[in-house]
Scaffold this active site. Structure first.
Site, PDB file in Angstrom:
ATOM      1  N   SER A  97       3.872  -2.064  10.293  1.00  0.00           N
ATOM      2  CA  SER A  97       5.323  -2.139  10.479  1.00  0.00           C
ATOM      3  C   SER A  97       5.901  -3.513  10.156  1.00  0.00           C
ATOM      4  CB  SER A  97       5.714  -1.704  11.903  1.00  0.00           C
ATOM      5  OG  SER A  97       5.341  -0.359  12.117  1.00  0.00           O
TER       6      SER A  97
ATOM      7  N   GLU B  76      -6.541   4.540   8.055  1.00  0.00           N
ATOM      8  CA  GLU B  76      -6.338   5.960   7.737  1.00  0.00           C
ATOM      9  C   GLU B  76      -7.596   6.558   7.113  1.00  0.00           C
ATOM     10  OE1 GLU B  76      -2.666   5.407   5.583  1.00  0.00           O
ATOM     11  OE2 GLU B  76      -1.753   4.777   7.473  1.00  0.00           O
TER      12      GLU B  76
ATOM     13  N   ASN C 261       0.864  -1.182   0.000  1.00  0.00           N
ATOM     14  CA  ASN C 261       0.000   0.000   0.000  1.00  0.00           C
ATOM     15  C   ASN C 261       0.898   1.229   0.000  1.00  0.00           C
ATOM     16  OD1 ASN C 261      -1.804   2.053   0.472  1.00  0.00           O
ATOM     17  ND2 ASN C 261      -2.419   1.347   2.512  1.00  0.00           N
TER      18      ASN C 261
ATOM     19  N   LYS D 171       0.121   4.293  -0.270  1.00  0.00           N
ATOM     20  CA  LYS D 171      -0.487   5.493   0.336  1.00  0.00           C
ATOM     21  C   LYS D 171      -0.235   6.704  -0.569  1.00  0.00           C
ATOM     22  CE  LYS D 171      -0.047   3.124   4.691  1.00  0.00           C
ATOM     23  NZ  LYS D 171       0.088   3.164   6.158  1.00  0.00           N
TER      24      LYS D 171
ATOM     25  N   GLU E 234      -4.888  -4.997  10.642  1.00  0.00           N
ATOM     26  CA  GLU E 234      -3.856  -3.977  10.804  1.00  0.00           C
ATOM     27  C   GLU E 234      -4.087  -3.239  12.121  1.00  0.00           C
ATOM     28  OE1 GLU E 234      -2.066  -2.691   6.809  1.00  0.00           O
ATOM     29  OE2 GLU E 234      -3.972  -1.636   6.965  1.00  0.00           O
TER      30      GLU E 234
ATOM     31  N   HIS F 250      -9.430   0.841   5.377  1.00  0.00           N
ATOM     32  CA  HIS F 250      -8.107   1.108   5.955  1.00  0.00           C
ATOM     33  C   HIS F 250      -8.250   2.098   7.109  1.00  0.00           C
ATOM     34  CE1 HIS F 250      -3.977   2.368   6.471  1.00  0.00           C
ATOM     35  NE2 HIS F 250      -3.647   1.260   5.833  1.00  0.00           N
TER      36      HIS F 250
ATOM     37  N   GLY G 285       2.865   2.305  10.763  1.00  0.00           N
ATOM     38  CA  GLY G 285       3.789   3.430  10.626  1.00  0.00           C
ATOM     39  C   GLY G 285       4.544   3.788  11.895  1.00  0.00           C
TER      40      GLY G 285
HETATM   41  P1  13P Z   1       3.306   0.393   7.604  1.00  0.00           P
HETATM   42  O1  13P Z   1       3.833  -0.877   7.017  1.00  0.00           O
HETATM   43  O2  13P Z   1       4.015   1.623   7.104  1.00  0.00           O
HETATM   44  O3  13P Z   1       3.223   0.318   9.095  1.00  0.00           O
HETATM   45  O4  13P Z   1       1.798   0.557   7.063  1.00  0.00           O
HETATM   46  C1  13P Z   1       0.936  -0.518   7.124  1.00  0.00           C
HETATM   47  C2  13P Z   1      -0.295  -0.184   6.379  1.00  0.00           C
HETATM   48  O5  13P Z   1      -1.048   0.704   6.767  1.00  0.00           O
HETATM   49  C3  13P Z   1      -0.581  -0.925   5.149  1.00  0.00           C
HETATM   50  O6  13P Z   1      -1.875  -0.698   4.698  1.00  0.00           O
END
Ligand code: 13P
Length: 252
Positions: free
Chosen positions: A215, A99, A10, A12, A169, A97, A175
């Site tokens: 992560s 976010e 992903n 982003k 997740e 997701h 992150g």
């Molecule tokens: P990270 O791997 O940067 O922690 O992000 C995970 C994520 O949100 C994948 O959709």
């Protein structure tokens, strides 16, 4: 036959067009020998068509979108519909997701509409969910995940769900550099399978790929992927570096 092995990236809101195409090229080169692993990338909307076009000869490497609108079409400035995504060759779409849930206040009702539109357009849904830090600290992580799954997925049939992937997740791991331990991931994935079996059937639950995200990186992927109920990863930061992403693909 076991379940599919999947590594999804992903991206982003990262990369420009040139960077996106270079990244795809490098991932292609570095992951050629791992045809037993399904690779999926989720580039930003403007690069989807170019991404699809650069992967036309691939049989285990697909493109998905990070989001789709809950609306079908019309006066929704700035929105992107499921039909548009299908028309440029997307196979997958992420829905739910954290976010999107947090920054864009997406509700379960919106997620249901998004999934309905995705399914109408034959997109495969990767449904994401996971608890926040305070929910884990309060020991409410199982309860939270159960609600997130039930509230949305109970609106769909087992036939529809056959093409879904799930992505656990935990928000506290996204992150942050703080990954769930393999024990924490395995425990939750096994629990998710139990919920899916109760809501639908044991067959569906046993066949459903469940990805871990948060992560996950080139150092910890092997241990996470060795868990019985972890079928791969949804990778954020580490999917932006071809070498790291390929190392994750090589971790099964
Ligand atoms: P990270 O791997 O940067 O922690 O992000 C995970 C994520 O949100 C994948 O959709």
């Amino acid at each position: 036959m076991g379940r599919k092995k999947i590594v999804a990236g992903n991206w982003k809101m990262n990369t420009n067009l040139n960077e996106a195409l270079a990244l795809i090229n490098d991932i292609q080169k570095g992951s050629k020998q791992f045809s037993q692993v399904e690779k999926i990338i989720f580039p930003p909307f403007p690069f989807l068509k170019n991404s699809v076009d650069s992967l036309t000869n691939e049989t285990t490497f697909y493109v998905g979108a990070q989001n789709c609108s809950e609306h079908i079409k019309g006066a929704f400035t700035g929105e992107v519909s499921a039909e548009m995504l299908k028309s440029v060759g997307c196979i997958y779409v992420l829905v739910g997701h954290s976010e999107r849930r947090t920054f864009f206040k997406e509700s379960d009702e919106q997620l249901i509409l998004k999934i309905q539109n995705a399914l109408k357009n034959d997109l495969q849904v990767i449904f994401c969910f996971g608890e926040k830090l305070e929910e884990r600290k309060a020991g409410r992580h199982f309860e939270t995940v159960k609600k997130q799954i039930e509230n949305v997925l109970k609106n769909f049939s087992e036939t529809e769900l056959n093409k879904f992937y799930l992505a656990y997740e935990p928000v506290w791991a996204i992150g942050t550099g703080e990954t769930a331990t393999p024990q924490q991931a395995q425990e939750m994935h096994a629990y998710i399978r139990k919920i899916m079996s109760e809501l639908f059937s044991n067959t569906l639950s046993q066949n459903m790929p469940i990805l871990y995200g948060g992560s996950c990186n080139a150092q910890n992927a092997k241990e996470l992927f060795s868990c019985a109920d972890v079928d791969g990863g949804l990778i954020g930061g580490a999917s932006l570096k071809a070498a790291d992403f390929c190392k994750i693909i090589a971790s099964f």
